[in-house]
Design a protein around this motif. Structure first.
Motif, mmCIF file in Angstrom:
data_model
loop_
_atom_site.group_PDB
_atom_site.id
_atom_site.type_symbol
_atom_site.label_atom_id
_atom_site.label_comp_id
_atom_site.label_asym_id
_atom_site.label_seq_id
_atom_site.Cartn_x
_atom_site.Cartn_y
_atom_site.Cartn_z
ATOM 1 N N ALA A 116 106.386 45.461 -104.677
ATOM 2 C CA ALA A 116 107.796 44.981 -105.612
ATOM 3 C C ALA A 116 108.988 44.756 -105.032
ATOM 4 C CB ALA A 116 107.222 46.712 -106.810
ATOM 5 N N MET A 117 109.315 43.162 -105.811
ATOM 6 C CA MET A 117 110.545 43.038 -104.838
ATOM 7 C C MET A 117 110.996 42.508 -106.650
ATOM 8 S SD MET A 117 110.651 41.109 -101.472
ATOM 9 C CE MET A 117 108.001 40.767 -101.210
ATOM 10 N N VAL A 118 112.736 42.369 -106.576
ATOM 11 C CA VAL A 118 113.119 42.461 -107.826
ATOM 12 C C VAL A 118 114.370 41.276 -107.042
ATOM 13 C CG1 VAL A 118 114.034 42.295 -109.361
ATOM 14 C CG2 VAL A 118 112.634 43.847 -109.841
ATOM 15 N N TYR A 119 114.708 40.420 -107.218
ATOM 16 C CA TYR A 119 115.551 39.255 -106.300
ATOM 17 C C TYR A 119 116.773 38.871 -107.433
ATOM 18 C CZ TYR A 119 111.385 37.876 -103.688
ATOM 19 O OH TYR A 119 110.575 38.163 -102.949
ATOM 20 N N TYR A 120 118.097 38.789 -107.089
ATOM 21 C CA TYR A 120 119.217 38.568 -107.300
ATOM 22 C C TYR A 120 119.694 37.203 -106.097
ATOM 23 C CZ TYR A 120 118.244 43.352 -109.040
ATOM 24 O OH TYR A 120 118.205 44.214 -109.876
ATOM 25 N N THR A 121 119.994 36.061 -107.359
ATOM 26 C CA THR A 121 121.215 35.195 -106.107
ATOM 27 C C THR A 121 122.022 34.561 -106.380
ATOM 28 O OG1 THR A 121 119.961 33.592 -108.088
ATOM 29 C CG2 THR A 121 118.004 34.640 -105.892
ATOM 30 N N TYR A 122 122.624 34.516 -105.449
ATOM 31 C CA TYR A 122 123.773 33.676 -105.654
ATOM 32 C C TYR A 122 123.416 32.173 -104.393
ATOM 33 C CZ TYR A 122 129.022 32.609 -103.731
ATOM 34 O OH TYR A 122 129.611 32.341 -104.048
ATOM 35 N N GLN A 123 124.165 31.228 -105.719
ATOM 36 C CA GLN A 123 124.127 30.081 -105.798
ATOM 37 C C GLN A 123 125.008 29.443 -106.256
ATOM 38 O OE1 GLN A 123 120.745 28.840 -107.671
ATOM 39 N NE2 GLN A 123 119.189 28.106 -106.540
ATOM 40 N N ASP A 124 125.860 28.551 -104.572
ATOM 41 C CA ASP A 124 127.148 28.055 -104.967
ATOM 42 C C ASP A 124 127.082 26.604 -104.014
ATOM 43 O OD1 ASP A 124 130.299 28.483 -105.302
ATOM 44 O OD2 ASP A 124 130.319 28.780 -103.624
ATOM 45 N N GLU A 125 127.999 25.481 -104.231
ATOM 46 C CA GLU A 125 128.557 24.547 -103.819
ATOM 47 C C GLU A 125 129.413 24.863 -102.319
ATOM 48 O OE1 GLU A 125 129.763 20.960 -105.635
ATOM 49 O OE2 GLU A 125 127.914 20.998 -107.085
ATOM 50 N N SER A 126 129.781 25.163 -102.155
ATOM 51 C CA SER A 126 130.835 26.106 -101.179
ATOM 52 C C SER A 126 130.223 27.200 -99.965
ATOM 53 C CB SER A 126 132.189 26.450 -101.791
ATOM 54 O OG SER A 126 132.657 27.112 -100.359
ATOM 55 N N LEU A 127 129.099 27.640 -101.071
ATOM 56 C CA LEU A 127 128.013 28.472 -99.706
ATOM 57 C C LEU A 127 127.576 27.196 -98.799
ATOM 58 C CD1 LEU A 127 127.438 30.857 -98.474
ATOM 59 C CD2 LEU A 127 125.490 30.967 -100.014
ATOM 60 N N THR A 128 126.839 26.701 -99.497
ATOM 61 C CA THR A 128 125.742 25.435 -99.438
ATOM 62 C C THR A 128 126.006 24.819 -97.945
ATOM 63 O OG1 THR A 128 124.672 25.407 -101.976
ATOM 64 C CG2 THR A 128 124.396 23.441 -100.350
ATOM 65 N N GLU A 129 127.498 24.388 -98.507
ATOM 66 C CA GLU A 129 128.058 23.299 -97.338
ATOM 67 C C GLU A 129 128.680 23.865 -96.398
ATOM 68 O OE1 GLU A 129 131.580 21.998 -99.063
ATOM 69 O OE2 GLU A 129 130.731 20.628 -100.512
ATOM 70 N N GLN A 130 128.786 24.682 -96.475
ATOM 71 C CA GLN A 130 129.194 25.867 -95.262
ATOM 72 C C GLN A 130 127.873 26.523 -94.309
ATOM 73 O OE1 GLN A 130 133.019 29.719 -96.000
ATOM 74 N NE2 GLN A 130 131.804 28.675 -97.407
ATOM 75 N N MET A 131 127.231 26.513 -95.140
ATOM 76 C CA MET A 131 125.690 26.857 -94.115
ATOM 77 C C MET A 131 125.225 25.903 -93.522
ATOM 78 S SD MET A 131 125.724 30.559 -94.639
ATOM 79 C CE MET A 131 123.439 30.931 -94.660
ATOM 80 N N ASN A 132 125.095 24.313 -93.968
ATOM 81 C CA ASN A 132 124.371 23.339 -94.100
ATOM 82 C C ASN A 132 125.794 22.777 -92.384
ATOM 83 O OD1 ASN A 132 121.751 23.355 -95.396
ATOM 84 N ND2 ASN A 132 123.554 21.681 -97.213
ATOM 85 N N MET A 133 127.023 23.294 -92.663
ATOM 86 C CA MET A 133 127.553 22.679 -91.070
ATOM 87 C C MET A 133 127.113 24.136 -90.129
ATOM 88 S SD MET A 133 131.248 22.140 -93.168
ATOM 89 C CE MET A 133 132.185 21.883 -91.188
ATOM 90 N N ILE A 134 127.106 24.945 -90.448
ATOM 91 C CA ILE A 134 126.258 25.965 -89.161
ATOM 92 C C ILE A 134 125.189 26.032 -89.275
ATOM 93 C CG2 ILE A 134 126.094 28.349 -88.873
ATOM 94 C CD1 ILE A 134 127.660 29.243 -90.693
#
Length: 373
Positions: A153-171
């Motif tokens: 069993a797993m329960v998910y908690y999500t963090y979705q933010d445009e700034s994080l997406t941009e930073q991760m894509n750059m990396i």
């Protein structure tokens, strides 16, 4: 042109024509084998994961897992939360497939790339792309010896933010194929309902000999603890590291990042989905399969399966895509217990045999005609 040259040219043409026919027949047979491997391994896995996730989170068919999820969550999931957890689950378990490809010097580029994607009845994606996920499980102290399933069993908690997406894509773009050496580190976080905000998120890369680069911090929307708690968040103690493509961990709380499918693969999948709509009448039992050549040695396999769960109104579509270089495919097939390398050796032997046959045939012909004269 002399008689000798004409004889040998004719002999080589005939020998290689026969070899080409034999190799073509063998290629056709091998393609069928590789196509069957796509269906039995990749496509079946893709379909089973959506069915498995729906049964686990939406229908909650397994009572032990359902009870464990309720314990982790602190309350029963609402209908909306069940669906959201289901979407998080299928995104998480497919993150490794969708974030990796295989480069090989043998083919001078991408040798293999896969996609597992899921859509609702209106063909809207149900994947939680670009999500930093805090995943919680029962601790060992909470697990009962009577229920082994509860550990799943797993329960998910999500963090979705445009700034994080941009930073991760750059990396990801910066490191390219070396992204597997980049380690991300989360220290502390805040949760509210099923939202997770990392207090501190950083990354560093591992070089030759395990040399660690300077750690760099990424921007998040987390404020100081007092402000976050005033906004209804609860502080969550966690200190965890992860790599791009990680899907799980042995600890009872861990963090993963589920990025998006790279633009080239996503564009190709979108093209094949559009093409499949035109071919819908050719589908069999809710399944449509397409095989294409993407180069001399590269095949593309694509399938879209309509998933109708018994007794449920929800209809989903599971899309499986694989692009693989034929030579690399043969090597992979060999490693899985097949005869891929033997097949390559056989082709080489047949080409050499054609050369030998042409020389021998031409020589015999010239010898016979000379002595008859």
């Amino acid at each position: 042109m002399s008689k000798y040259v004409k004889t040998y040219v004719t002999a080589f043409i005939l020998a290689f024509a026969v070899a080409a026919i034999v190799i073509s027949i063998q290629n056709s047979r091998m393609n069928k084998i590789l196509e069957g491997n796509f269906e039995s391994l990749h496509e079946r896995t893709c379909k089973s994961l959506i069915e498995h996730g729906y049964n686990r989170y939406v229908l909650q068919e397994n009572e032990d897992i359902a009870a464990a999820i309720e314990t982790i969550n602190g309350a029963p999931l609402t209908e909306e939360e069940k669906y959201e957890q289901f979407c998080c689950y299928i995104t998480n378990v497919n993150a490794g497939v969708n974030s990796s490809d295989i480069d090989s010097p043998l083919v001078g580029g991408v040798a293999a790339a896969d996609v597992h994607a899921y859509y609702d009845s209106e063909m809207n994606s149900i994947m939680k792309y670009n999500s930093l996920m805090l995943v919680r499980k029962l601790s060992n102290d909470q697990l009962s010896s009577d229920s082994k399933d509860a550990s799943k069993a797993m329960v998910y908690y999500t963090y979705q933010d445009e700034s994080l997406t941009e930073q991760m894509n750059m990396i990801i773009k910066e490191y390219g194929n070396k992204i597997g050496k980049v380690v991300f580190h989360v220290r502390g976080g805040y949760i509210k309902d099923h939202e997770f905000v990392p207090a501190k998120l950083s990354f560093y890369s591992m070089g030759e000999g395990g040399v660690k680069s300077k750690e760099k911090e990424l921007y998040t929307t987390a404020e100081d603890r007092e402000a976050m708690e005033a906004d209804g968040y609860s502080y969550y103690e966690i200190d965890d590291s992860f790599l791009i493509g990680d899907t799980k961990d042995d600890s009872d709380s861990f963090v993963v990042y589920c990025g998006e499918i790279d633009s080239d693969r996503q564009s190709r999948v979108d093209e094949l989905i559009a093409e499949s709509k035109k071919l819908k009448g050719a589908s069999e039992g809710g399944r449509l399969f397409v095989r294409k050549k993407a180069g001399v040695f590269t095949n593309e396999y694509f399938s879209i399966d309509e998933i109708n769960l018994e007794g449920e109104e929800d209809v989903f579509y599971a899309v499986t895509y694989e692009k693989m270089n034929f030579l690399f495919d043969l090597m992979s097939y060999s490693l899985m217990g097949g005869h891929g390398l033997l097949y390559v050796v056989l082709i080489i032997a047949e080409i050499i045999g054609a050369v030998v046959l042409a020389v021998a045939g031409g020589s015999i012909y010239l010898y016979v005609t000379r002595h008859r004269a």
